[in-house]
Design a protein around this motif. Structure first.
Motif, short mmCIF file in Angstrom:
data_model
loop_
_atom_site.label_atom_id
_atom_site.label_comp_id
_atom_site.label_asym_id
_atom_site.label_seq_id
_atom_site.Cartn_x
_atom_site.Cartn_y
_atom_site.Cartn_z
N ASP A 68 -2.10 -3.04 7.36
CA ASP A 68 -2.41 -3.37 5.97
C ASP A 68 -1.38 -2.85 4.97
N ARG B 71 0.85 -1.20 0.00
CA ARG B 71 0.00 0.00 0.00
C ARG B 71 0.88 1.24 0.00
N TRP C 2 -2.81 5.16 -3.12
CA TRP C 2 -3.78 6.10 -2.55
C TRP C 2 -3.39 7.52 -2.90
N PHE D 92 -4.91 7.52 6.79
CA PHE D 92 -4.44 6.51 5.85
C PHE D 92 -2.92 6.31 5.92
N THR E 88 -8.36 16.87 -6.30
CA THR E 88 -8.86 15.67 -5.61
C THR E 88 -9.63 16.10 -4.36
N VAL E 89 -10.74 15.45 -4.15
CA VAL E 89 -11.51 15.71 -2.93
C VAL E 89 -11.43 14.47 -2.08
N GLY E 90 -10.83 14.59 -0.93
CA GLY E 90 -10.70 13.43 -0.05
C GLY E 90 -9.58 12.51 -0.50
N VAL E 91 -9.92 11.26 -0.68
CA VAL E 91 -8.92 10.25 -1.02
C VAL E 91 -9.39 9.48 -2.25
N GLU E 92 -8.48 9.20 -3.16
CA GLU E 92 -8.83 8.36 -4.30
C GLU E 92 -7.93 7.14 -4.35
N PHE E 93 -8.40 6.18 -5.06
CA PHE E 93 -7.78 4.88 -4.97
C PHE E 93 -7.45 4.34 -6.36
N TYR E 94 -6.23 3.92 -6.55
CA TYR E 94 -5.83 3.29 -7.80
C TYR E 94 -5.13 1.98 -7.47
N SER E 95 -4.92 1.18 -8.50
CA SER E 95 -4.25 -0.08 -8.26
C SER E 95 -3.54 -0.53 -9.53
N LYS F 13 0.98 -6.48 -6.10
CA LYS F 13 -0.15 -5.61 -6.39
C LYS F 13 0.04 -4.33 -5.60
N GLU G 81 -3.16 4.45 -15.77
CA GLU G 81 -4.00 4.45 -16.97
C GLU G 81 -3.24 4.88 -18.22
#
Lengths: 209, 482
Positions: free
Chosen positions: A184, A7, A60, A75, A37-44, A56, A27
């Motif tokens: 985590d 993470r 964040w 986080f 960005t508002v708050g937190v976004e998640f990519y992987s 993997k 991407e």
């Protein structure tokens, strides 16, 4: 073979290009002026380390604005890697890197976190306010690596994430990072534990038909 | 009908009217003419009678109710209806044809309709807006302008145009002057951007003030406590609205903050397709924050609310990914609004006739086995279930109480704030009155002189002319509105 999950969290002032960096990496696209960005976004993204190990990456993305820190702060604890991003054309964002560093240090146990300093927007050479030497000096004083990147021209973006992942993996191998229940930041999934899940899933699919 | 009655007395801003008339004959419109057919058709539309809200269908045509089928001749989105209102009222906010007519509401009236009771305006008569912004304490707004051209699904603003961006910058900056204690929040930019697409900058500013102070108090303040609190409330409500989604999110430790921050702070403007955004905003301005909660619950219910849906997102990453790319059908305008409009059944007690399917309203123990685990029903689990149910009920009661407490606290804060506002207002008014009195005294002297002259010159008012002139200018314009 075990599968790993790391993470990683991106920190830095607003408009330094955290989201662009992530979008380019995950991407392969670049939007000239994205929404804040508002708050937190998640990519992987999946990554394969040279010896054939699959990792993997959970990435964040955080809002850089001061007032979102109360949200993003929660986080830090569960991250194993931190990309400290600054804008090479913005002196203030560079000066704030120390703050970001200590921000994480105050919450996370430092032995567990791998940092990497990112000088972003390196394509804007003429506007650069921070020299490579100066940034390297800061990185050295914090004992972390430094990479210049550009999401726009797609330079060193992959390299940055690969470097961080490799460093984390090495630290993990050398037992510098210890895995703990309830943390985590790193997850190791052994294939044996995967099998029963697959078995369970199959009959369900049949039922649906 | 009923909802809009409060707006009857409000005069229409003349700028909006003229903006619409201009836009009908504007150059952009002629491009779309070919698809409409003959010119006479356009003329027919342009002069068709409309009701006082700008509708063609007469009274009770679903204005702002969210469920109405829309006025005559207006199919929700698409078809020729999109050409009816080719451009929004504000010339700043030209959007490509096709995104204009939204459901039951023509875009051209959305601007005025969205302007809520503007108490703030009385309090601060234009001063925040008209003050020279250059010399004021500068907040960091460097990223503010970015949110305008990049509205993801909107595509209404080409990035090259400077006008709207400058307006957006001005609005946000004005807000930081108006409320220096609050300052600028990144999430305000997308909200202001949507407003700017519907009304001139100054009105958009006052509208933003209302949103920040009355509709979503504390959402954008430092500390973001209100949004975190509402996140918890939202999660508690989800437990009733869709226990399955609730359990799933809890299982994978997906904090409400992770997905609802953007939903709530941007009022879905960055989540939903444009057409749905407009419908949601219509309802939001009418009914307030509960609409935001409801939309959020509907989205979660339709994304994670059944065994089928959960199968494809076992795991935290998969779930987050799914929440980032919500199923298109659940966001589709008509479906979404219908779902939001359904009786909520969130209140405690029985809900007669509730359909328990797909975890729609399973606040009650479901007879169809909605709560049964994946493996099918098990015998002997009945007692356990009952115990669980009891536990849940207790938990619910506890949450309910907590919520009530929180609400009371909120009300208290609100009242305190209102008190302060009143005091400030009174002070301001007193000042103004004094100034006015002074000015009037001056003017009176001048008037006396000029009146004598005018009386001699001006012709007596004709009686029929007086009748025509009686209604406000707005109503005259209205007949030729379209």
């Amino acid at each position: 073979m075990a599968r790993h999950m790391f993470r990683i969290i991106l920190l830095g002032d607003s408009t330094v290009g955290k989201s662009s960096l992530l979008r380019r990496y995950t991407e392969g696209s670049f939007i000239p002026a994205p929404c804040p960005t508002v708050g937190v976004e998640f990519y992987s993204k999946m990554m394969e380390l040279p010896p054939g190990i699959k990792v993997k990456l959970q990435l964040w993305d955080t809002a850089g604005q001061e007032r979102f820190r109360c949200i993003t702060r929660s986080f830090y604890r569960n991250a194993v890697g931190v990309l400290l991003v600054f804008d090479m054309t913005n002196r203030k964002s560079f000066e704030h890197i120390i703050e970001w560093y200590h921000e994480v240090a105050s919450i996370q146990i430092m032995e567990k976190v791998i940092f990497l300093l990112i000088g972003h927007k390196s394509d804007l050479k003429s506007d650069c306010k921070i020299s490579t030497e100066e940034a390297e000096g800061l990185a050295a004083s914090l004992g972390i690596g430094f990479i210049e990147t550009s999401a726009k021209s797609n330079t060193n973006v992959d390299l940055a994430f690969e470097t961080l992942t490799n460093t984390i993996y090495e630290a993990l191998k050398n037992k510098e990072i210890d895995l703990q229940e309830g943390w985590d930041g790193v997850k190791v999934i052994h294939k044996r534990t995967c099998n029963p899940q697959k078995k369970r899933r199959k009959p369900q699919e049949k039922c649906q038909c | 009908g009923e909802v809009s009655s409060g707006r009857r007395g409000r005069p229409r801003p003349p700028a909006l009217m003229s903006g619409t008339l201009e836009s009908l004959s504007g150059p952009g419109f002629s491009d779309d003419v070919s698809s409409l057919g003959s010119d006479s058709e356009i003329n027919g539309l342009a002069y068709r009678r409309t009701d006082k809200y700008g509708f063609l269908g007469g009274p009770g045509t679903g204005w702002l109710t969210g469920v109405g089928n829309g006025p005559q001749g207006l199919s929700p989105l698409g078809g020729t209806s999109s050409h009816l209102f080719p451009f929004p009222a504000d010339p700043h906010s030209q959007a490509p044809a096709g995104s204009e007519c939204v459901g039951s509401q023509p875009r051209s009236v959305q601007g005025p309709a969205w302007q809520p009771q503007q108490r703030g305006r009385e309090l601060w008569p234009g001063s925040a807006w008209s003050r020279d912004l250059s010399g004021s304490p500068r907040p960091s707004l460097s990223c503010a302008c970015r949110s305008l051209p990049a509205q993801p699904r909107v595509g209404a603003m080409p990035a090259t145009r400077l006008g709207p961006q400058q307006d957006l910058y001005r609005i946000l900056k004005a807000y930081t002057i108006y409320r220096p204690d609050e300052g600028y929040c990144q999430a305000q930019a997308p909200v202001a951007a949507v407003l700017l697409m519907h009304m001139p900058a100054e009105q958009a500013f006052w509208c933003l003030v209302q949103i920040c102070e009355k509709y979503l108090p504390g959402y954008y303040s430092a500390g973001l406590e209100a949004i975190q609190l509402d996140g918890e409330i939202f999660f508690a409500l989800l437990r009733r609205a869709s226990p399955m989604a609730y359990r799933h999110l809890k299982k994978y430790k997906i904090d409400p903050i992770l997905y609802m921050t953007e939903w709530f702070m941007c009022i879905f403007s960055r989540t939903l397709p444009w057409a749905s955004v407009l419908r949601v905003w219509d309802m939001f301005f009418c009914e307030g924050v509960k609409i935001v909660f409801r939309v959020g619950l509907v989205l979660l219910r339709n994304t994670l609310g059944s065994v089928d849906k959960l199968r494809s997102c076992q795991g935290m990453y998969e779930t987050m990914e799914k929440l980032r790319n919500l199923p298109a059908q659940s966001m589709q305008e008509d479906f979404l609004i219908l779902e939001v409009r359904r009786p909520p059944c969130l209140t405690r007690g029985r809900c007669p006739g509730a359909v328990v399917s797909e975890g729609l309203h399973p606040a009650l123990p479901s007879p169809t086995g909605n709560n049964t685990p994946l493996g099918g029903p098990k015998k002997g689990g009945a007692k356990k279930k009952e115990k669980e149910r009891e536990k849940q009920e207790k938990e619910r009661e506890r949450l309910q109480k907590e919520r009530e407490k929180q609400e009371k606290e909120r009300e208290r804060l609100q009242k305190e704030r209102e008190k302060q506002e009143k005091k400030e207002k009174e002070k301001l008014e007193r000042k103004q009155q004094k100034e006015r009195a002074k000015e009037e005294a001056k003017q009176k002297k001048e008037r006396k002189v000029s009146m004598r002259r005018k009386e001699a010159k001006a012709p007596p008012r004709a009686e029929d002319g007086g009748q025509d002139g009686d209604p406000p200018a707005g109503s005259v314009l209205q007949d030729t509105y379209f």
